[in-house]
Scaffold this active site. Structure first.
Site, PDB file in Angstrom:
ATOM      1  N   TRP A 100       0.826  -1.216   0.000  1.00  0.00           N
ATOM      2  CA  TRP A 100       0.000   0.000   0.000  1.00  0.00           C
ATOM      3  C   TRP A 100       0.852   1.254   0.000  1.00  0.00           C
ATOM      4  O   TRP A 100       0.491   2.256  -0.630  1.00  0.00           O
ATOM      5  CB  TRP A 100      -0.966  -0.034   1.190  1.00  0.00           C
ATOM      6  CG  TRP A 100      -1.763  -1.299   1.197  1.00  0.00           C
ATOM      7  CD1 TRP A 100      -1.742  -2.299   2.128  1.00  0.00           C
ATOM      8  CD2 TRP A 100      -2.665  -1.748   0.176  1.00  0.00           C
ATOM      9  NE1 TRP A 100      -2.571  -3.330   1.750  1.00  0.00           N
ATOM     10  CE2 TRP A 100      -3.151  -3.018   0.565  1.00  0.00           C
ATOM     11  CE3 TRP A 100      -3.113  -1.199  -1.025  1.00  0.00           C
ATOM     12  CZ2 TRP A 100      -4.060  -3.749  -0.204  1.00  0.00           C
ATOM     13  CZ3 TRP A 100      -4.021  -1.922  -1.800  1.00  0.00           C
ATOM     14  CH2 TRP A 100      -4.479  -3.176  -1.387  1.00  0.00           C
ATOM     15  N   ASP A 169      -1.044   6.871   6.393  1.00  0.00           N
ATOM     16  CA  ASP A 169      -2.157   5.982   6.066  1.00  0.00           C
ATOM     17  C   ASP A 169      -2.338   5.042   7.252  1.00  0.00           C
ATOM     18  O   ASP A 169      -1.522   4.169   7.494  1.00  0.00           O
ATOM     19  CB  ASP A 169      -1.831   5.196   4.792  1.00  0.00           C
ATOM     20  CG  ASP A 169      -2.884   4.163   4.436  1.00  0.00           C
ATOM     21  OD1 ASP A 169      -3.896   4.039   5.158  1.00  0.00           O
ATOM     22  OD2 ASP A 169      -2.683   3.446   3.427  1.00  0.00           O
ATOM     23  N   LYS A 193     -11.874  -1.662   8.338  1.00  0.00           N
ATOM     24  CA  LYS A 193     -11.086  -2.589   9.154  1.00  0.00           C
ATOM     25  C   LYS A 193     -11.358  -2.380  10.648  1.00  0.00           C
ATOM     26  O   LYS A 193     -11.706  -3.315  11.353  1.00  0.00           O
ATOM     27  CB  LYS A 193      -9.603  -2.433   8.833  1.00  0.00           C
ATOM     28  CG  LYS A 193      -9.295  -2.727   7.361  1.00  0.00           C
ATOM     29  CD  LYS A 193      -7.831  -2.568   7.044  1.00  0.00           C
ATOM     30  CE  LYS A 193      -7.566  -2.680   5.545  1.00  0.00           C
ATOM     31  NZ  LYS A 193      -7.887  -3.995   4.982  1.00  0.00           N
TER      32      LYS A 193
END
Length: 358
Positions: A100, A169, A193
């Site tokens: 990511w 992030d 999540k």
């Protein structure tokens, strides 16, 4: 319903308390005679939910008054573009710690020069670089990191604090531990999540950083637009924000972030202990000092044994355990809403499976 233990990497397990509350009011929210999904986002009823979620986030993160909470759609993938689109001037620094962070850096290259730190990639993304090992130009626009790496199961334990604005992030570990969220200039996190269902992305941005945002960005891609409109420039993802608010309410009822953190550490210890005492039967990917408390990743001795592990685990009610398609193996995602009991059951299954197949 069949009683299963859900280790899905995302969308992930939600607190039963939040799901039951949503279920009970799905058709008639607070005697309005309609669902929360059917009413105007300009109504007072929905606005109460919207601003309550913002207030709860600021409280649980202990954010300073000058920090804005914004709601976007598009997940972290949109933020990969929005951050450089709004803030990149000439060059920025990106620390690669997994897939990511690579995607974020690749998107940023469209808007300027990227100073890429590759220490973790050189080690197969099994560890996290020491902040002392990082080097970057203090004139860069910002430093970007990814706090937790879902695919490889690593996590920053100590964050790099520099003269540069720090962008992070936090999609997979926000509110999972009690850290100084005010140390970051911009945080973004997909909700699916730890915060709620897919559909809403959270951004926390300091006013001092927001003022540096470019003014020539299209309105729907501008942090300033969403700040000025309180995230109601267009129709927000009302149901996702409603569920977010219920999950935040659940975190409060559980004793706040510090209580959640203590339980998360206990959950992770159960699984890492099972790996460590297996004498090589299970092989964890992450180095011990970088192990994630959110994603426990490991391999078995060969592919056939991993397939058998996954098959027998599912038969035992343990679902969502296949590793990411890029790396395979096993991945137990143990986000906030995954109960301690589920990790106890998985650890016992791991011990039993090892005895059965050695």
């Amino acid at each position: 319903m069949k009683n299963v233990h859900n280790f899905s990497a995302g969308p992930a397990a939600l607190p039963r308390q939040a799901l039951e509350k949503a279920q009970s009011s799905l058709l008639n929210y607070e005697e309005s005679q309609v669902s929360i999904m059917e009413m105007s986002h300009r109504s007072k009823t929905y606005e109460n939910v919207h601003f309550q979620a913002i207030s709860r986030l600021k409280s649980l993160m202990k954010l300073d008054e000058d920090t804005h909470i914004l709601f976007f759609q598009g997940g972290a993938n949109l933020q990969f573009s929005m951050v450089p689109m709004n803030f990149l001037n000439n060059q920025s620094s990106y620390v690669l710690t997994g897939v990511w962070s690579e995607k974020a850096a690749n998107e940023a290259k469209r808007f300027g020069t990227i100073d890429v730190q590759t220490h973790a990639k050189e080690n197969g993304y099994s560890t996290i670089p020491s902040p002392d090992d990082l080097s970057y130009d203090d004139r860069n626009s910002y430093l970007h990191i990814t706090s937790n790496n879902t695919i490889y199961g690593t996590q920053w334990k100590k964050f790099p604090y520099s003269k540069l604005p720090l962008v992070c992030d936090m999609s997979s570990d926000i509110l999972s531990r009690d850290i100084d969220y005010n140390a970051f200039d911009l945080i973004y996190a997909g909700a699916q999540k730890n915060l709620g269902p897919a559909g809403v992305t959270i951004v926390a941005v300091k006013d001092s950083f927001l003022k540096n945002a470019h003014s020539d960005v299209a309105p729907m891609l501008s942090y300033q637009t969403f700040s000025k409109s309180q995230s109601m420039y267009n129709t927000p993802p009302v149901f996702s924000i409603y569920m977010l608010n219920l999950v935040l309410e659940w975190i409060e009822s559980e004793g706040g972030v510090s209580s959640i953190e203590a339980r998360n550490e206990k959950k992770a210890s159960l699984l890492y202990d099972a790996i460590d005492r297996s004498e090589g039967f299970y092989r964890g990917h992450a180095e011990k000092e970088a192990r994630s408390t959110m994603n426990v990743t490991f391999n078995l001795q060969h592919d056939d044994l991993e397939k058998l592990f996954l098959q027998e685990a599912e038969e035992a009610g343990l679902i969502g355990l296949p590793g990411h398609r890029l790396v395979g193996g096993i991945r137990a995602s143990i986000y906030n809403a995954v109960p301690l009991e589920s990790c106890e059951v998985l650890a016992a299954f791991m011990d039993s499976f090892k005895r059965k197949h050695t």
